[in-house]
Design an enzyme around this catalytic site. Structure first.
Site, PDB file in Angstrom:
ATOM      1  N   TRP A 204       0.837  -1.190   0.000  1.00 28.85           N
ATOM      2  CA  TRP A 204       0.000   0.000   0.000  1.00 28.85           C
ATOM      3  C   TRP A 204       0.877   1.248   0.000  1.00 28.85           C
ATOM      4  CZ3 TRP A 204      -0.601   3.770   3.944  1.00 28.85           C
ATOM      5  CH2 TRP A 204      -1.614   4.713   3.681  1.00 28.85           C
ATOM      6  N   ASP A 371     -16.820  11.740  -1.837  1.00 29.94           N
ATOM      7  CA  ASP A 371     -16.179  10.498  -1.407  1.00 29.94           C
ATOM      8  C   ASP A 371     -16.865   9.949  -0.156  1.00 29.94           C
ATOM      9  OD1 ASP A 371     -13.799   8.593  -0.615  1.00 29.94           O
ATOM     10  OD2 ASP A 371     -13.224   9.412  -2.554  1.00 29.94           O
ATOM     11  N   ASP A 372     -16.181   9.096   0.557  1.00 32.54           N
ATOM     12  CA  ASP A 372     -16.710   8.358   1.710  1.00 32.54           C
ATOM     13  C   ASP A 372     -17.350   9.287   2.741  1.00 32.54           C
ATOM     14  OD1 ASP A 372     -17.201   6.442   3.618  1.00 32.54           O
ATOM     15  OD2 ASP A 372     -15.105   5.860   3.893  1.00 32.54           O
ATOM     16  N   LYS A 481     -16.995   5.900  -7.903  1.00 35.50           N
ATOM     17  CA  LYS A 481     -15.701   5.382  -7.472  1.00 35.50           C
ATOM     18  C   LYS A 481     -15.974   4.136  -6.640  1.00 35.50           C
ATOM     19  CE  LYS A 481     -11.561   6.578  -4.768  1.00 35.50           C
ATOM     20  NZ  LYS A 481     -10.913   7.632  -3.946  1.00 35.50           N
ATOM     21  N   TRP A 482     -15.547   2.972  -7.139  1.00 37.47           N
ATOM     22  CA  TRP A 482     -15.816   1.672  -6.521  1.00 37.47           C
ATOM     23  C   TRP A 482     -14.585   1.259  -5.731  1.00 37.47           C
ATOM     24  CZ3 TRP A 482     -19.850  -2.029  -8.492  1.00 37.47           C
ATOM     25  CH2 TRP A 482     -19.800  -3.275  -7.847  1.00 37.47           C
ATOM     26  N   ASP A 483     -14.667   1.360  -4.412  1.00 36.64           N
ATOM     27  CA  ASP A 483     -13.515   1.089  -3.564  1.00 36.64           C
ATOM     28  C   ASP A 483     -13.582  -0.319  -2.985  1.00 36.64           C
ATOM     29  OD1 ASP A 483     -11.104   1.717  -2.344  1.00 36.64           O
ATOM     30  OD2 ASP A 483     -11.829   3.621  -1.533  1.00 36.64           O
ATOM     31  N   ASP A 553      -2.909   5.372  -3.413  1.00 30.99           N
ATOM     32  CA  ASP A 553      -3.299   6.420  -2.468  1.00 30.99           C
ATOM     33  C   ASP A 553      -2.167   7.415  -2.242  1.00 30.99           C
ATOM     34  OD1 ASP A 553      -5.844   5.442  -2.111  1.00 30.99           O
ATOM     35  OD2 ASP A 553      -5.395   4.379  -0.251  1.00 30.99           O
TER      36      ASP A 553
END
Length: 732
Positions: A204, A371-372, A481-483, A553
């Protein structure tokens, strides 16, 4: 015709514009590999390449080979197209079947073949596709009489792309159940080990780091057992001849169109002959085939290049841009977006987002992504995944009203989802705890305060799809946006019987594909961008459904250089999500130059920009539109690899008609001596190229042979993090 069969020699020949692939029906109907390399015009000598008729006292021979007047051979030394297990070949196998007798001996022989135009779809799986006249396919039927299993080997040749797609379809033609224990998509036996293995490793925030190491005796592999492809290894590898490089020498690339557990393995035998295998990771895999049932492996794509890694990469880029990415957004111009995450994280409401939109519009940005944090009781990352209803109390309005206000500012609107996950603190989990992935009798591991939803179950997918549909149909949503922010552990499904638990990982991936397929077909106007904690699921399977994927990220522009360079070995730069953020490492000019080697967008609070930064962003927005076609359709040339040079990184984009060139250099760490010339590549030597900034004109031959004198640039003392961007044009 790209695919030819010679009945006399029983040789198959598969030709692209630049390569030849050959195999032969050999003794006792074994299918053996002959050649994969640069295109050869003469077919007759190909059969003579089968020279490895070796055996020794420790290597079993086919029992019908005992006639002393007959040439004896052993499978242990024979290059094969589809090697089985336990029948004399002790190397790694492509297939292993547990048959009715309970043993694992697997021995497939040629039965028949057919050639047909076009490219078949693969049931339930993403795969490359072709329009009429763009491809031709060979299907070879193999059979193992003892188990009753048939295997249909598919080879599709994209002649003008220099590429070939391969997969296997198994059918149980017997009267008893069998178990597939190993079902790989590709086997390639090569005659010599004078190759380096190149692959992409990472973690990551540091994905897609290129590694090059020579093949050695024994096995080398990259893999995933995470239920997803993962940050650690990408499902791509290349074999590069010793001495070959970026633009010269032979390169052979393998890319797996799959988003789950995978294996790419190179095994070199005692004679120095490599076997390259690719497909579903056999660890934890077992698929029961009842009589009459079939199983389709994912597709493996191979590319041969005589022009080094660069030639290989450009072939992959063209193939995936034209024959994998599909739907409305495959070739439609994509909007320049700004995402709310790094600007606000969970701290936003409708008013703040409208303020973002107003400021972004003045900069020329075209889409705002929320976003989230917009759904359920999602005040932080501890709760509410799975509760996909709009939190109007937080927004201060309905989603429809919010989207309308953003649209009134002149921006379209996007939204964030993490459909495959569920929080223990959620209404959905309290109602359906068995929908979370967990092995019977075990405590499920929590990661990021969430579990994984069991996507192998249709009722789970139906629930999530209906929740998504209600939100999307209720507002003017243009982007998703598919996280996907954790991997699978305690892998099992409450809906599978004990003898079928080995099917879970693959059924999970098939379920994800099914849900993505349903969403994209129900809402074809929506631009889908995949993400998995950045590049944790950056693979061709995802690219089939979403034309762009968030690459990492990590938005630090210097760190992004190696991440994006690595990804570009296989993936088009137009697929690489790349944004300008508020990261302080460099100025906005360098942030923009690096993000331009991708989809380009912004990840910051536009209200906090200085006047100078605003003007810089306006100029970048203008460049985004100016260079859009060149970046997405041009050829990429990696000039200086940041993993091999500690000081600078540069690359070049050239339009396919050779009339436009965009050259970029980023100074990572200022060297003691920076006076140098830089040769460009890929130009037309006869054309005259004008530097747009200075008006100076050079021939393509001059730029490729003498090069640019960068010491004459007006940056006599470049600092760490500085960049240089030059645009050249020539007459068509």
């Amino acid at each position: 015709m790209p695919i030819l069969f010679d009945p006399a020699s029983r040789v198959f020949r598969l030709d692209t514009d630049v390569s030849t692939y050959a195999m032969m029906i050999y003794e006792e109907n074994y299918l053996v590999h002959l050649y994969y390399g640069a295109k050869v015009p003469d077919a007759a000598p190909l059969a003579k390449l089968m020279t490895r008729g070796w055996f020794d006292s420790f290597s079993p021979r086919n029992p019908k080979m005992d006639d002393p007047d007959h040439v004896q051979f052993s499978l242990d030394f024979t290059p094969q197209e589809f090697p089985g297990f336990g029948a004399g070949d002790s190397r790694a196998s492509a297939v292993e079947v547990c048959g009715p007798a309970g043993d694992f001996v697997t021995d497939f022989r040629y039965q028949s073949h057919r050639v047909f135009p076009g490219k078949p779809a693969l049931e339930g799986l993403p795969a490359t596709f072709a329009q009429e006249g763009e491809a031709e396919t060979l299907e070879i039927e193999m059979a193992d009489p003892a188990t009753g299993v048939k295997a249909f080997l598919l080879y599709t040749v994209f002649a003008h792309n220099g590429a070939m797609a391969r997969s296997v379809r198994f059918e149980n033609a017997g009267s008893n159940a069998v178990d597939l224990e190993r079902a790989l998509s590709l086997c390639l036996d090569l005659p010599a080990m004078d190759y380096d293995l190149i692959h992409l490793y990472g973690r990551w925030n540091k994905e897609n780091t290129k590694v090059r190491q020579p093949l050695r005796h024994g096995s080398q592999s990259i893999s995933s057992r995470r239920g997803m492809t993962g940050h650690n290894h990408n499902p791509f590898a290349a074999l590069l001849r010793h001495g070959a490089g970026e633009e010269q020498g032979e390169a052979l690339g393998v890319s797996l169109v799959y988003s789950g557990n995978f294996l790419i393995e190179a095994e070199v035998d005692t004679w120095g002959c490599p076997r390259l295998l690719a497909g579903i990771n056999p660890d934890g895999f077992r698929w029961r085939l009842m009589p009459g049932e079939s199983f389709q492996t994912p597709e493996a794509v191979t590319v041969f290049s005589a022009n080094g890694l660069g030639g290989m990469s450009r072939a992959f880029h063209r193939l995936y841009s034209s024959h994998l990415i599909h739907g409305e957004w495959a070739h439609k111009k994509r909007p320049l977006l700004i995402n709310s995450w790094e600007a606000a994280f969970f701290d936003f409401d409708g008013q703040k987002l409208v303020e973002f939109a107003k400021e972004a519009k003045e900069l020329g940005i075209e889409m705002l992504v929320m976003d989230d944090g917009w759904f359920g009781q999602r005040s932080d990352d501890h709760r509410a995944l799975g509760d996909w209803w709009v939190n109007e109390e937080k927004l201060g309005c309905s989603l429809k009203e919010l989207v309308a206000q953003v649209n009134q500012q002149g921006l379209s609107f996007g939204i964030w989802y993490e459909p495959e996950m569920i929080s223990p603190d959620s209404d959905l989990y309290r109602a359906h705890p068995d929908w979370a992935v967990c092995a019977q009798g075990r405590q499920g591991s929590v990661s990021r305060h969430q579990y994984v939803l069991d996507m192998s179950r249709k009722e789970v997918r139906d629930n999530i799809f209906e929740q998504m549909r209600a939100v999307i149909e209720g507002a003017n949503i243009a982007y998703i946006k598919w996280d996907c922010n954790r991997n699978i552990s305690e892998a099992a499904s409450a809906a599978l019987s004990p003898e079928r638990q080995g099917e879970f990982f693959h059924r999970y991936v098939l379920g994800v594909y099914d849900l993505m397929d349903r969403v994209t077909k129900a809402f074809p106007h929506i631009l889908l961008e995949n993400c998995s904690g950045g590049g944790g699921r950056f693979d061709p399977g995802m690219l089939y459904y979403s034309p762009q994927i968030w690459t990492s990220d990590n938005t630090d522009p210097v760190e992004r250089l190696s991440i994006q360079f690595g990804a570009s070995l296989c993936y088009p730069i137009a697929s690489m999500g790349a944004h300008v953020s508020a990261n302080p490492r460099t100025g906005f000019e360098t942030k923009g130059a690096v993000a331009m080697m991708g989809t380009f967008g912004y990840e910051l609070d536009p209200r906090k920009l200085t006047p100078e930064e605003r003007e810089t962003i306006k100029a970048q927005v203008a460049d985004y539109h100016k260079y859009y076609g060149l970046i997405r359709q041009g050829d990429l040339y990696r000039l200086t690899d940041p993993t091999e040079n500690a000081h600078f990184c540069d690359w070049e984009l050239v339009s396919q008609d050779k009339t436009q060139v965009l050259y970029t250099r980023v100074m990572m760490r200022r060297p003691e001596c920076f006076f140098q010339h830089k040769r460009l590549v890929g130009l037309d030597p006869e054309k005259l190229y004008t530097n747009e900034e200075t008006g100076e004109t050079y021939s393509g031959a001059f730029l490729m042979n003498a090069g640019l004198d960068l010491s004459l640039r007006p940056w006599p003392a470049p600092k760490d993090g500085d960049c240089l961007v030059l645009h050249f044009t020539a007459q068509a």
